[in-house]
Write a protein that holds these residues in place. Structure first.
Motif, PDB file in Angstrom:
ATOM      1  N   LYS A  99       0.806  -1.209   0.000  1.00  0.00           N
ATOM      2  CA  LYS A  99       0.000   0.000   0.000  1.00  0.00           C
ATOM      3  C   LYS A  99       0.844   1.267   0.000  1.00  0.00           C
ATOM      4  O   LYS A  99       0.413   2.306  -0.484  1.00  0.00           O
ATOM      5  CB  LYS A  99      -0.929   0.015   1.232  1.00  0.00           C
ATOM      6  N   ARG A 100       2.081   1.169   0.538  1.00  0.00           N
ATOM      7  CA  ARG A 100       2.861   2.399   0.728  1.00  0.00           C
ATOM      8  C   ARG A 100       4.322   2.329   0.292  1.00  0.00           C
ATOM      9  O   ARG A 100       4.897   3.353  -0.068  1.00  0.00           O
ATOM     10  CB  ARG A 100       2.840   2.775   2.216  1.00  0.00           C
ATOM     11  N   ILE A 101       4.930   1.164   0.349  1.00  0.00           N
ATOM     12  CA  ILE A 101       6.386   1.090   0.276  1.00  0.00           C
ATOM     13  C   ILE A 101       6.955   1.698  -0.998  1.00  0.00           C
ATOM     14  O   ILE A 101       7.987   2.372  -0.981  1.00  0.00           O
ATOM     15  CB  ILE A 101       6.866  -0.372   0.461  1.00  0.00           C
ATOM     16  N   CYS A 102       6.269   1.512  -2.120  1.00  0.00           N
ATOM     17  CA  CYS A 102       6.743   2.082  -3.386  1.00  0.00           C
ATOM     18  C   CYS A 102       6.521   3.596  -3.398  1.00  0.00           C
ATOM     19  O   CYS A 102       7.399   4.363  -3.807  1.00  0.00           O
ATOM     20  CB  CYS A 102       6.036   1.416  -4.553  1.00  0.00           C
ATOM     21  N   ASN A 103       5.358   4.022  -2.970  1.00  0.00           N
ATOM     22  CA  ASN A 103       5.075   5.465  -2.884  1.00  0.00           C
ATOM     23  C   ASN A 103       6.070   6.190  -1.998  1.00  0.00           C
ATOM     24  O   ASN A 103       6.469   7.322  -2.270  1.00  0.00           O
ATOM     25  CB  ASN A 103       3.664   5.693  -2.330  1.00  0.00           C
ATOM     26  N   ASP A 104       6.462   5.538  -0.921  1.00  0.00           N
ATOM     27  CA  ASP A 104       7.352   6.164   0.054  1.00  0.00           C
ATOM     28  C   ASP A 104       8.814   6.134  -0.372  1.00  0.00           C
ATOM     29  O   ASP A 104       9.668   6.675   0.338  1.00  0.00           O
ATOM     30  CB  ASP A 104       7.203   5.484   1.416  1.00  0.00           C
ATOM     31  N   GLY A 105       9.108   5.500  -1.508  1.00  0.00           N
ATOM     32  CA  GLY A 105      10.480   5.481  -1.999  1.00  0.00           C
ATOM     33  C   GLY A 105      11.351   4.408  -1.376  1.00  0.00           C
ATOM     34  O   GLY A 105      12.549   4.614  -1.173  1.00  0.00           O
ATOM     35  N   TRP A 106      10.780   3.247  -1.028  1.00  0.00           N
ATOM     36  CA  TRP A 106      11.519   2.102  -0.508  1.00  0.00           C
ATOM     37  C   TRP A 106      12.410   2.488   0.677  1.00  0.00           C
ATOM     38  O   TRP A 106      13.633   2.333   0.636  1.00  0.00           O
ATOM     39  CB  TRP A 106      12.361   1.456  -1.602  1.00  0.00           C
ATOM     40  N   PRO A 107      11.825   2.983   1.762  1.00  0.00           N
ATOM     41  CA  PRO A 107      12.648   3.426   2.904  1.00  0.00           C
ATOM     42  C   PRO A 107      13.354   2.254   3.588  1.00  0.00           C
ATOM     43  O   PRO A 107      12.927   1.099   3.496  1.00  0.00           O
ATOM     44  CB  PRO A 107      11.629   4.070   3.855  1.00  0.00           C
ATOM     45  N   GLU A 108      14.385   2.602   4.305  1.00  0.00           N
ATOM     46  CA  GLU A 108      15.146   1.613   5.076  1.00  0.00           C
ATOM     47  C   GLU A 108      14.300   1.083   6.236  1.00  0.00           C
ATOM     48  O   GLU A 108      14.287  -0.120   6.511  1.00  0.00           O
ATOM     49  CB  GLU A 108      16.413   2.271   5.603  1.00  0.00           C
ATOM     50  N   TYR A 109      13.589   1.972   6.919  1.00  0.00           N
ATOM     51  CA  TYR A 109      12.768   1.568   8.044  1.00  0.00           C
ATOM     52  C   TYR A 109      11.693   2.620   8.284  1.00  0.00           C
ATOM     53  O   TYR A 109      11.738   3.719   7.734  1.00  0.00           O
ATOM     54  CB  TYR A 109      13.607   1.393   9.319  1.00  0.00           C
ATOM     55  N   TYR A 110      10.697   2.269   9.107  1.00  0.00           N
ATOM     56  CA  TYR A 110       9.603   3.155   9.480  1.00  0.00           C
ATOM     57  C   TYR A 110       9.605   3.360  10.992  1.00  0.00           C
ATOM     58  O   TYR A 110      10.057   2.500  11.751  1.00  0.00           O
ATOM     59  CB  TYR A 110       8.257   2.572   9.051  1.00  0.00           C
ATOM     60  N   ASP A 111       9.070   4.508  11.402  1.00  0.00           N
ATOM     61  CA  ASP A 111       9.008   4.863  12.820  1.00  0.00           C
ATOM     62  C   ASP A 111       7.568   4.786  13.341  1.00  0.00           C
ATOM     63  O   ASP A 111       6.610   4.761  12.562  1.00  0.00           O
ATOM     64  CB  ASP A 111       9.528   6.284  13.042  1.00  0.00           C
ATOM     65  N   GLY A 112       7.445   4.806  14.647  1.00  0.00           N
ATOM     66  CA  GLY A 112       6.128   4.831  15.284  1.00  0.00           C
ATOM     67  C   GLY A 112       5.739   3.458  15.800  1.00  0.00           C
ATOM     68  O   GLY A 112       6.220   2.421  15.329  1.00  0.00           O
ATOM     69  N   LYS A 113       4.841   3.456  16.752  1.00  0.00           N
ATOM     70  CA  LYS A 113       4.432   2.197  17.379  1.00  0.00           C
ATOM     71  C   LYS A 113       3.789   1.242  16.387  1.00  0.00           C
ATOM     72  O   LYS A 113       3.902   0.019  16.515  1.00  0.00           O
ATOM     73  CB  LYS A 113       3.463   2.490  18.522  1.00  0.00           C
ATOM     74  N   THR A 114       3.136   1.791  15.351  1.00  0.00           N
ATOM     75  CA  THR A 114       2.525   0.941  14.324  1.00  0.00           C
ATOM     76  C   THR A 114       3.267   1.017  12.991  1.00  0.00           C
ATOM     77  O   THR A 114       2.808   0.459  12.008  1.00  0.00           O
ATOM     78  CB  THR A 114       1.052   1.346  14.092  1.00  0.00           C
ATOM     79  N   GLY A 115       4.399   1.724  12.975  1.00  0.00           N
ATOM     80  CA  GLY A 115       5.153   1.835  11.729  1.00  0.00           C
ATOM     81  C   GLY A 115       4.495   2.752  10.716  1.00  0.00           C
ATOM     82  O   GLY A 115       4.605   2.532   9.511  1.00  0.00           O
ATOM     83  N   ARG A 116       3.854   3.804  11.171  1.00  0.00           N
ATOM     84  CA  ARG A 116       3.097   4.676  10.270  1.00  0.00           C
ATOM     85  C   ARG A 116       3.992   5.644   9.508  1.00  0.00           C
ATOM     86  O   ARG A 116       3.676   5.996   8.362  1.00  0.00           O
ATOM     87  CB  ARG A 116       2.053   5.464  11.078  1.00  0.00           C
ATOM     88  N   TYR A 117       5.088   6.083  10.093  1.00  0.00           N
ATOM     89  CA  TYR A 117       5.874   7.165   9.508  1.00  0.00           C
ATOM     90  C   TYR A 117       7.208   6.664   8.956  1.00  0.00           C
ATOM     91  O   TYR A 117       7.866   5.812   9.567  1.00  0.00           O
ATOM     92  CB  TYR A 117       6.134   8.246  10.566  1.00  0.00           C
ATOM     93  N   VAL A 118       7.618   7.219   7.818  1.00  0.00           N
ATOM     94  CA  VAL A 118       8.939   6.915   7.288  1.00  0.00           C
ATOM     95  C   VAL A 118       9.974   7.347   8.317  1.00  0.00           C
ATOM     96  O   VAL A 118       9.875   8.418   8.913  1.00  0.00           O
ATOM     97  CB  VAL A 118       9.174   7.650   5.948  1.00  0.00           C
TER      98      VAL A 118
END
Length: 594
Positions: free
Chosen positions: A524-543
């Motif tokens: 749903k997001r990984i391609c839009n977000d530019g294939w980030p190394e990791y995500y932040d937040g308790k649920t992983g909401r933010y790049v």
């Protein structure tokens, strides 16, 4: 009617808005804006988003017309347009701009296809195509031959060591190449040969010489100005943060070598004298005699994927599971000649001891948690049940809430008077793939993931560990590490690369639906977000606040997961079957409470 002050306010606002819309300096890539806040942004790294801005002006035309009435905003009482035709246009959030315009993507799955009528399968196919295209752009060549993949291709971030090939990070790339149809084996073969060649280098940090069997954490190609040619630079920990050698590099190298052999059905590479010697050196280093009373490996903090101070010193489950996996893989490939027979006998003994130790002392489910809660302490004899003298009051409160009635997991660390109850995904998945966990335990681990989906998977898979360290505990354990703040990076961050490990474990336990759900969540997001190394937040909401974009292992992890779901037979490259010859541990009922 609007007052003179209100008219003046509106005119000034309209003038400022007009300058913001026409000045490209204000339309920067979000990562550049973050850098400027830290005082390190470069003025020329600016993303052009004029097309998106134009679309936003049309979308907000109706909204701005509504603000041109009598000068009184009924919603919040703020001054509005004065009715003289001048309006305050709304500036769009940077988050809606096209983050990928400078990269000229091969496909655009984020745009929804032709007329926005793209099916989910077509979107997934487009994401796969883009991942492969970008992955190939990360290939590192030496004398015209691919030898690995660079860690990241983020043009907005400082290079640091992301222009190197990391041994552990290349493993999902190597697996993706082997699982591709037809397989692309050249880069994997070159990588394996080149890294074992580095093993023979002299390795010194300050005045100390490292053991011969140590494998590099990473390497890169640089231009040697003295010899006037390209040359390799390998890092064995001397340049790493904290100056810690990578214990897991050698294990991952053996595991990938076995995957290459299973894929190609060619024993030529594994039987090369240099490769056989490389395996023996790694194993002799790990099986050497010492003062150990346990079969597990004693490690420093930061010696694995979690390469910063995170309280994993001692006997971390990730290293123990990889150690076990590498021992079993090496046993399949070692030749009896040249001391191989004796080494195989030592491997058999260590494997048996490791299975008993991990299954007896690292396993935690509801029943075992209750047993530990009722432990007696200060038991002095060979019949003691609380063998590590764990104090029940040291059990953290979150464990009682986290542990479901159905499910269980292998905890993070066991050492004298200490149990690290944190969940670590790599250790648990490798325990399943290597058969370090029993079939019943493997099923329980999958049960736990389902029961605690919101905690371990969240909005973006997957948590590298759970829960995050916070407050004083974070200060004391990490040394106030600004990168490992709560729910970020290694401290409870969400890492898309781990999708491949989860998928392999799910297929092995007959639960592919869990992996499918996680993959769909990531898509749903990984391609839009530019294939980030990791995500932040308790649920992983933010790049992630310091995450690199276009991280090769994120792309490769997704590709391996996708390939295995579509063709589960690929699991054979990265999974072992249970060895019936290994003696099973006899679990004795505790007598230390009653």
């Amino acid at each position: 009617p609007a007052t003179a002050d209100e008219k003046s306010f509106s005119e000034d606002a309209a003038t400022k808005s007009s300058s913001l819309q026409t000045d490209p300096v204000h339309e920067k890539h979000p990562s550049t804006l973050d850098k400027e806040r830290e005082g390190s942004a470069e003025p020329d790294k600016i993303a052009d988003s004029s097309t998106v801005i134009a679309d936003e002006r049309e979308d907000t035309a109706t909204m701005t017309d509504k603000t041109q009435n009598s000068g009184e905003n009924k919603n919040d009482g703020a001054p509005s347009g004065s009715g003289n035709g001048k309006t305050t246009a709304l500036k769009p959030s940077p988050s809606v701009t096209n983050l990928d315009q400078k990269f000229e993507p091969v496909v655009s799955p984020r745009n929804g296809g032709l007329n926005g009528q793209q099916t989910s399968s077509e979107t997934a196919s487009a994401i796969v195509d883009e991942a492969w295209e970008r992955l190939k752009k990360s290939y590192l060549y030496f004398k015209g031959k691919p030898v690995g993949t660079l860690a990241s291709l983020d043009p907005y971030a400082e290079t640091l060591n992301y222009n190197q090939v990391f041994v552990r990070d290349f493993v999902p790339t190597g697996l993706a190449c082997l699982m591709k149809s037809p397989p692309e084996t050249e880069i994997v073969k070159n990588f394996l040969l080149k890294t074992v060649d580095f093993q023979g280098w002299e390795k010194k940090i300050d005045k100390f010489t490292l053991a011969e069997g140590v494998m590099p954490a990473s390497f890169k190609v640089h231009y040697d100005t003295v010899r006037q040619r390209d040359a390799f630079f390998a890092d064995f920990g001397g340049s790493a943060i904290g100056r810690v050698a990578s214990v897991d590099s050698g294990f991952w190298w053996i595991i990938l070598l076995r995957s290459y052999t299973k894929c190609t059905r060619d024993l030529t590479l594994s039987e090369l004298p240099a490769v056989q010697k490389g395996m023996r050196l790694i194993l002799n280093l790990c099986l050497s005699d010492g003062f150990d009373t346990f079969p597990t490996l004693l490690c420093a903090d930061g010696c694995s994927m979690i390469d910063r101070r995170m309280g994993i010193y001692g006997y971390p489950i990730e290293i123990q599971a990889l150690f076990f996996f590498a021992l079993r893989c090496a046993k399949e490939m070692l030749k009896p000649e040249g001391g191989g027979k004796e080494l195989i006998e030592r491997i058999d003994k260590r494997i048996t001891a490791l299975i008993f130790h991990i299954q007896s002392y690292y396993w935690l489910d509801f029943t075992q948690l209750n047993n530990i809660y009722r432990y007696r302490t200060e038991e002095y004899s060979h019949t003691a049940v609380n063998k590590f003298n764990v104090i029940p009051d040291s059990i953290p409160e979150w464990v009682f809430k986290f542990m479901p009635l159905r499910g269980g997991y292998v905890i993070g660390n066991v050492s004298p008077a200490r149990m690290d109850f944190r969940w670590f995904l790599v250790g648990n998945c490798i325990a399943i793939l290597s058969c370090l966990a029993t079939p019943a335990q493997a099923t329980a681990i999958m049960d736990l993931i389902e029961e605690r989906w919101a905690d371990l998977i969240g909005e973006m898979p997957l948590k590298i560990c759970y829960p995050a360290l916070e407050g004083d505990e974070w200060s004391n354990v990490t040394g106030c590490d600004p990168k490992n703040t709560r729910w970020s990076y290694h401290n409870g961050g969400s890492w898309p690369v781990l999708l491949w490990l989860l998928t392999a474990a799910c297929i092995k336990t007959g639960r592919p639906q869990i992996a499918k759900k996680a993959i769909e969540q990531a898509e749903k997001r990984i391609c839009n977000d530019g294939w980030p190394e990791y995500y932040d937040g308790k649920t992983g909401r933010y790049v992630g606040k310091r995450a690199r974009k276009y991280q090769t292992m994120s792309m490769a992890g997704y590709l391996v997961a996708k390939t295995m779901i579509e063709n589960p037979s690929n699991l054979l490259m990265i999974s072992l079957e249970e060895d019936k010859k290994i003696a099973k541990p006899t679990l004795v009922r505790s007598t230390s409470f009653g």
